[in-house]
Structures are given as structure tokens and as C-alpha cells.
Design a protein around this motif. Structure first.
Motif, mmCIF file in Angstrom:
data_model
loop_
_atom_site.group_PDB
_atom_site.id
_atom_site.type_symbol
_atom_site.label_atom_id
_atom_site.label_comp_id
_atom_site.label_asym_id
_atom_site.label_seq_id
_atom_site.Cartn_x
_atom_site.Cartn_y
_atom_site.Cartn_z
ATOM 1 N N ASN A 324 31.488 8.437 16.399
ATOM 2 C CA ASN A 324 30.373 7.522 15.735
ATOM 3 C C ASN A 324 29.495 7.015 16.738
ATOM 4 O OD1 ASN A 324 31.217 7.808 13.154
ATOM 5 N ND2 ASN A 324 32.689 6.018 13.458
ATOM 6 N N VAL A 325 29.681 6.760 17.958
ATOM 7 C CA VAL A 325 29.058 6.342 19.004
ATOM 8 C C VAL A 325 28.208 7.470 19.558
ATOM 9 C CG1 VAL A 325 29.092 5.692 21.432
ATOM 10 C CG2 VAL A 325 30.763 4.443 20.076
ATOM 11 N N ILE A 326 28.386 8.483 19.603
ATOM 12 C CA ILE A 326 27.202 9.776 19.725
ATOM 13 C C ILE A 326 26.479 9.606 18.439
ATOM 14 C CG2 ILE A 326 26.701 12.166 19.927
ATOM 15 C CD1 ILE A 326 29.464 12.458 21.550
ATOM 16 N N GLY A 327 26.870 9.532 17.419
ATOM 17 C CA GLY A 327 26.157 9.589 16.112
ATOM 18 C C GLY A 327 26.229 11.059 15.472
ATOM 19 N N ALA A 328 26.615 10.982 14.216
ATOM 20 C CA ALA A 328 26.684 12.557 13.690
ATOM 21 C C ALA A 328 25.397 13.463 13.762
ATOM 22 C CB ALA A 328 27.278 12.372 12.295
ATOM 23 N N GLN A 329 24.358 12.623 13.326
ATOM 24 C CA GLN A 329 23.207 13.410 13.310
ATOM 25 C C GLN A 329 22.495 13.943 14.731
ATOM 26 O OE1 GLN A 329 19.738 10.863 12.097
ATOM 27 N NE2 GLN A 329 18.695 12.510 11.030
ATOM 28 N N ARG A 330 22.909 13.068 15.634
ATOM 29 C CA ARG A 330 22.760 13.415 16.933
ATOM 30 C C ARG A 330 23.391 14.918 17.534
ATOM 31 N NH1 ARG A 330 18.206 11.068 19.224
ATOM 32 N NH2 ARG A 330 17.956 9.024 18.898
ATOM 33 N N LYS A 331 24.730 14.582 16.914
ATOM 34 C CA LYS A 331 25.776 15.674 17.483
ATOM 35 C C LYS A 331 25.397 17.183 16.842
ATOM 36 C CE LYS A 331 30.562 16.536 17.350
ATOM 37 N NZ LYS A 331 32.074 15.637 17.063
ATOM 38 N N GLU A 332 25.186 17.057 15.616
ATOM 39 C CA GLU A 332 24.727 18.279 14.992
ATOM 40 C C GLU A 332 23.396 18.813 15.441
ATOM 41 O OE1 GLU A 332 24.148 18.094 10.364
ATOM 42 O OE2 GLU A 332 22.860 19.863 10.650
ATOM 43 N N ALA A 333 22.241 17.933 15.718
ATOM 44 C CA ALA A 333 21.297 18.323 16.328
ATOM 45 C C ALA A 333 21.327 19.231 17.817
ATOM 46 C CB ALA A 333 20.103 17.331 16.435
ATOM 47 N N ARG A 334 22.290 18.424 18.665
ATOM 48 C CA ARG A 334 22.596 18.991 19.819
ATOM 49 C C ARG A 334 23.234 20.442 19.739
ATOM 50 N NH1 ARG A 334 21.731 19.835 25.258
ATOM 51 N NH2 ARG A 334 23.391 19.901 26.508
ATOM 52 N N LEU A 335 24.537 20.344 18.906
ATOM 53 C CA LEU A 335 25.253 21.775 18.614
ATOM 54 C C LEU A 335 24.086 22.995 17.977
ATOM 55 C CD1 LEU A 335 28.265 20.159 16.798
ATOM 56 C CD2 LEU A 335 28.010 20.996 19.235
ATOM 57 N N ARG A 336 23.253 22.417 17.295
ATOM 58 C CA ARG A 336 22.398 23.613 16.883
ATOM 59 C C ARG A 336 21.372 24.209 17.987
ATOM 60 N NH1 ARG A 336 20.933 21.221 12.246
ATOM 61 N NH2 ARG A 336 22.433 22.689 11.159
ATOM 62 N N TYR A 337 20.856 22.841 18.783
ATOM 63 C CA TYR A 337 20.064 23.052 19.803
ATOM 64 C C TYR A 337 20.889 24.058 20.873
ATOM 65 C CZ TYR A 337 17.783 22.493 24.512
ATOM 66 O OH TYR A 337 17.122 22.642 25.489
ATOM 67 N N LEU A 338 22.014 23.901 21.065
ATOM 68 C CA LEU A 338 22.847 24.804 22.229
ATOM 69 C C LEU A 338 22.733 26.097 21.596
ATOM 70 C CD1 LEU A 338 25.655 22.281 23.104
ATOM 71 C CD2 LEU A 338 23.698 23.085 24.625
ATOM 72 N N LYS A 339 23.053 26.362 20.177
ATOM 73 C CA LYS A 339 23.408 27.653 19.719
ATOM 74 C C LYS A 339 21.928 28.561 19.919
ATOM 75 C CE LYS A 339 21.966 28.559 16.152
ATOM 76 N NZ LYS A 339 22.537 27.975 14.880
ATOM 77 N N ASN A 340 20.703 27.755 19.406
ATOM 78 C CA ASN A 340 19.411 28.305 19.426
ATOM 79 C C ASN A 340 19.074 28.437 21.180
ATOM 80 O OD1 ASN A 340 19.144 27.997 16.767
ATOM 81 N ND2 ASN A 340 18.122 26.092 16.969
ATOM 82 N N TYR A 341 19.546 27.790 22.011
ATOM 83 C CA TYR A 341 19.233 28.063 23.484
ATOM 84 C C TYR A 341 19.529 29.311 23.918
ATOM 85 C CZ TYR A 341 19.239 27.318 28.437
ATOM 86 O OH TYR A 341 19.071 27.492 29.798
ATOM 87 N N TRP A 342 20.982 29.768 23.725
ATOM 88 C CA TRP A 342 21.380 31.147 24.095
ATOM 89 C C TRP A 342 20.925 32.138 23.350
ATOM 90 C CZ3 TRP A 342 24.517 34.590 21.658
ATOM 91 C CH2 TRP A 342 25.379 34.205 20.668
ATOM 92 N N VAL A 343 20.857 32.029 22.026
ATOM 93 C CA VAL A 343 20.344 33.131 21.010
ATOM 94 C C VAL A 343 18.861 33.412 21.243
ATOM 95 C CG1 VAL A 343 19.871 33.530 18.656
ATOM 96 C CG2 VAL A 343 22.040 32.478 19.370
ATOM 97 N N GLU A 344 18.110 32.508 21.704
ATOM 98 C CA GLU A 344 16.744 32.916 21.888
ATOM 99 C C GLU A 344 16.518 33.711 23.021
ATOM 100 O OE1 GLU A 344 13.703 32.167 20.550
ATOM 101 O OE2 GLU A 344 14.700 31.385 18.731
ATOM 102 N N LYS A 345 17.451 33.388 24.103
ATOM 103 C CA LYS A 345 17.304 34.081 25.387
ATOM 104 C C LYS A 345 17.843 35.708 25.342
ATOM 105 C CE LYS A 345 16.797 30.220 28.384
ATOM 106 N NZ LYS A 345 16.121 29.357 27.570
ATOM 107 N N ILE A 346 18.652 35.887 24.314
ATOM 108 C CA ILE A 346 19.272 37.300 24.375
ATOM 109 C C ILE A 346 18.589 38.177 23.221
ATOM 110 C CG2 ILE A 346 21.368 36.560 25.341
ATOM 111 C CD1 ILE A 346 21.034 37.415 21.659
ATOM 112 N N LYS A 347 17.431 37.704 22.714
ATOM 113 C CA LYS A 347 16.757 38.372 21.624
ATOM 114 C C LYS A 347 16.094 39.698 21.985
ATOM 115 C CE LYS A 347 14.631 35.287 18.324
ATOM 116 N NZ LYS A 347 13.277 34.399 18.485
ATOM 117 N N ASP A 348 15.852 39.916 23.565
ATOM 118 C CA ASP A 348 15.523 41.238 23.872
ATOM 119 C C ASP A 348 16.586 42.189 24.333
ATOM 120 O OD1 ASP A 348 16.145 39.538 26.103
ATOM 121 O OD2 ASP A 348 15.036 40.596 27.391
#
Ligand SMILES: Cc1ncc(COP(=O)(O)O)c(C=O)c1O
Length: 434
Positions: A324-348
Motif C-alpha cells: 500500500n505504501v508503494i501504491g497498487a497503481q504505481r506498482k502496476e505501472a513500474r512492472l509494465r515499464y520493466l517488461k516493456n524496457y527489455w521487450v523493446e530492446k530485443i525487437k531486432d
């Protein structure tokens, strides 16, 4: 955020800080300082603020030698949760039947209320147990069904749930109708249609896995549940992967029954879970183990689990506060960001297949990637051997790849190592020579 949401959120955050400071004052005030800074930022900026998430990483005791990217399997607990657990555990060992059953267990109703608040349901609808398998198994075996009744479930549901239903099919003569969600990928309307087509006039139950462990895909659970209800069916939701990864309340899913693990995305002690049953349905759901009043409408009838660690159960509260201190919305946004971070970089990378949707509504932390000619287990072994990156391999139905699941303590530096490892795999000949 309207005023009511703001007040609620503040109460959550303040309550969380109060509890955490009772465990470790300097830790709580440092955390509060970081959270206050994060709250001045927008969601997107907050998701990529490595200073904040670097501090969150320091709240864990994760290995500096191995990069654990299998949080969808089981997650580590922040130190504050481990400390709470150890304190309760040592306390229990002074005189277990007294301290565990009479003192610690007195916190059960407060914990139930705290979890109910997080899940957005009434305390009277939530049972605390050991894992999602226990909760969902209790639901599957506890439903009153007669021979010929039909159940709709997914081919990509979790094995233990599929096996439990197959046992009921053998034992009770019910009929199972299977939905293959891979046929619709991330097309929400097509997914709802697949479930619709599997429902017959004899269908009583529809089981939906909210976030699929095999692919990392999120299904439109509410739309499927609404459609199933309109056809007179009851709905079971497997929220083992979605609970505390995605920012949602149980009501949003349309579930009549739901099971979740707390040792995955909530980072609660190993062997903790919850089970939700809609108030008016409790009476007719049979307990799996034992109850003096099996037809009672009291959710507590599902908690006669015999002797288990009350220390582990009660330490769930610290995990809820940390979350709760992190916040569910913040946490979801960070987790999606992390997934997108690596997925974007292996596209090629040549020869790779990504099995996970990249639509924001259809995936979050998890993604599964395979390479032509490589067995999933070979990719897993190569990443560990060369880069000390730990992932799990998935070889199931149409999927053959490794599943990557970072958590809030994962840094983008960790993901850079993963990217390097995947790049290496793409350049090597497949070990089995295909
Ligand atoms: C979708 C899904 N359901 C159920 C489970 C079982 O969870 P537990 O180990 O907490 O019983 C898992 C575990 O990975 C899962 O991914």
C-alpha cells in the motif's frame, strides 16, 4: 483522483507507515520520504524513476550474484516482512500453543479486514489460507454439481485447477468444455466469444484465469464474467498471478468465487493465500477439509486447515502495508515499464518469438520469449550459465520459451544483463543442433 479516493489512499498510506514504523522506525521514515517524492511525479515518470525503485530494491535482501526473474513463480519478501515473520516465529517458539493460538491468532480479524480492504470486498467474504491451489481447490471441490452439469474452463488455466476439474469429471460425471484462449490471442471481443461458444444450457460454472501464467496475457475477465452471468452461470476467477500485480478490486472482475496467492505479487510469506466467496454463495459451498457447520454462511468455515504457521499468516499484514505504501497503481505501472524496457530492446533479434501481447491492457510484468531451434530449457540453462539470470522455461501447447517476470526490486541494470544474455542466445547455434 477524487477527494474520497484521495482520503482513502492517504489513510492507507498513513496506516501502512504507522505499522511499518512500529517495526522499524528509521526504515519507515526513509521509505516515507521516498514515497512523498514519488507522489509529486506523474505515473509514467514515477515508473522509470530509478532512484525511487533503487531504494525499494534496498528494502529487499535479494542476491547480488543471481538475477531472479521468476517472480511469477514465487517472490521474495521485503526485509520488513521477513523481520515481522521471524519475530512472530520466535515469539511462537516460546510456547507455541499459547503464543501462536491465543496471542498471535487474536490478530486474525484485523488481518482479514486489512486484506478485505485491499481486495475491495467485505471481511465476511474472505478466507485466509496457504496458497491459490488451496483456495481454488476448495471452490472446485466444494461446488454442488450433479452428473451432466457442465463446466467451461481454459486449456491455458493452471494445471492444478485443470486436474481438480478432471478429477471431478471422473468422479462425479460432470462434463468439461475447454476454451483455447490462444485462438483469440489478445483480441478481447474474440476471447469473450470463445467462452460464449463453449457455454451450453447445461453450463453451471465458468472458470477464468485472469492473468495466464503460460503466456503472461491478461484476459478481459469482467466482460467474460458478465457474459457468463447473463447465461445463468457462476464464475470462478483464478487471480494467482493478477492479485497485487494489477491494480484492481475483486468486484471489478465479476467473480463469484476467487482464489489468489499472496507469496507472488504481494511479497507475503511463502505459503500464504486467500479465497473469496460472494456473501450469498458461502452457504452452498462445501468446505474441503472440515467444519462443524459445513452449510454455515460464515467464511471462517474454510479456515479449519489444521496446524500451520500462524506467524506466516500474521506477517501478511506487513506485506499489505508495504504494498500500500508503494501504491497498487504505481506498482502496476513500474512492472509494465520493466517488461516493456527489455521487450523493446530485443525487437531486432533474429529468430525470436514473443508469446505475450504488448497491448497495455493485455499484459503487465510477465513476458515469454522463444528462439528458433532452441528448446525452452536450453535458453534457460544458457542464461543462467553465462549471465546468472534465473528464469523458468515454458513448454506447453503452442508455447516454447522462457518466461521473464521482474518485480519491484528489479533494476533496469538487471534487465540489461538479461538483454545481453538474449542477444547472446540469438547469435549462438541452437545446442540441439536443429
Ligand atoms: C495462474 C495460476 N494459478 C494458480 C497457481 C498456483 O498458485 P499457488 O502455488 O499459490 O497454489 C499459479 C502458480 O504459479 C498460477 O500461476
Amino acid at each position: 483522483m477524487d477527494r474520497r479516493d484521495f482520503m482513502h489512499k492517504s489513510a492507507f498510506t498513513l496506516g501502512g507507515f504507522a505499522f511499518l514504523s512500529s517495526i522499524n522506525n528509521s526504515f519507515a521514515s526513509a521509505l516515507e520520504k521516498h514515497v512523498n517524492r514519488l507522489e509529486t511525479m506523474g505515473l509514467e515518470a514515477g515508473a522509470s524513476d530509478e532512484d525511487f525503485w533503487g531504494y525499494i530494491r534496498e528494502c529487499y535482501t535479494v542476491s547480488s550474484n543471481i538475477i531472479d526473474l521468476n517472480n511469477a513463480g514465487v517472490s521474495p519478501q521485503p526485509k520488513v516482512v521477513q523481520d515481522t515473520l521471524m519475530r512472530y516465529y520466535q515469539y511462537s517458539n516460546e510456547a507455541p500453543s499459547y503464543y501462536m493460538w491465543r496471542i498471535l491468532d487474536a490478530g486474525r480479524e484485523a488481518l482479514r479486514a486489512k486484506l478485505a480492504d485491499l481486495a475491495g470486498v467485505s471481511s465476511d467474504e474472505l478466507a485466509i489460507n496457504r496458497n491459490a491451489t488451496e483456495g481454488l481447490g476448495t471452490i472446485i471441490y466444494g461446488l454442488e454439481l450433479k452428473p451432466g452439469d457442465e463446466v467451461v474452463l481454459g486449456k491455458y488455466d493452471y494445471p492444478y485447477m485443470m486436474q481438480a476439474w478432471k478429477q471431478r469429471e471422473k468422479r462425479d460425471g460432470i462434463k468439461l468444455n475447454w476454451v483455447d484462449v490462444s485462438e483469440a490471442a489478445d483480441d478481447d471481443a474474440a476471447l469473450v466469444d470463445l467462452y460464449r461458444k463453449a457455454i451450453s444450457p447445461k453450463t453451471r460454472i465458468v472458470q477464468i484465469t485472469h492473468l495466464i501464467n503460460w503466456s503472461g496475457n491478461i484476459v478481459p475477465v469482467r466482460a467474460i464474467a458478465d457474459m457468463a452471468h447473463s447465461k445463468g452461470c457462476e464464475v470462478i476467477v483464478d487471480a494467482a498471478q493478477s492479485f497485487a500485480q494489477l491494480d484492481f478490486k475483486i468486484e471489478d472482475t465479476g467473480a463469484d468465487y476467487l482464489g489468489a496467492a499472496l507469496h507472488k505479487w504481494l511479497c507475503a510469506p511463502f505459503g500464504s493465500g486467500l479465497m473469496y466467496v460472494k456473501k450469498e454463495k458461502i452457504k452452498n459451498l462445501w468446505p474441503l477439509l472440515s467444519s462443524a457447520e459445513p452449510q454455515s454462511a460464515d467464511i471462517r468455515k474454510f479456515e479449519n486447515l489444521g496446524t500451520r504457521s500462524i506467524a506466516s499468516e500474521m506477517a501478511i499484514g506487513a506485506a499489505v502495508d508495504f504494498h500500500n505504501v508503494i501504491g497498487a497503481q504505481r506498482k502496476e505501472a513500474r512492472l509494465r515499464y520493466l517488461k516493456n524496457y527489455w521487450v523493446e530492446k530485443i525487437k531486432d533479434l533474429p529468430g525470436h518469438t514473443l508469446y505475450t501481447s504488448l497491448k497495455p491492457a493485455n499484459s503487465c510484468a510477465l513476458a515469454v520469449i522463444g528462439f528458433e531451434g532452441w528448446k525452452a530449457s536450453e535458453i534457460e540453462a544458457c542464461l543462467f550459465e553465462k549471465n546468472k539470470v534465473h528464469v523458468t522455461s515454458i513448454t506447453y501447447e503452442k508455447i516454447s520459451g522462457i518466461r521473464v517476470s521482474p518485480n519491484v526490486y528489479t533494476s533496469t541494470k538487471d534487465l540489461d544483463v538479461l538483454i545481453k544474455g538474449l542477444r547472446n542466445v540469438s547469435q549462438l547455434p541452437p545446442p540441439s543442433g536443429k
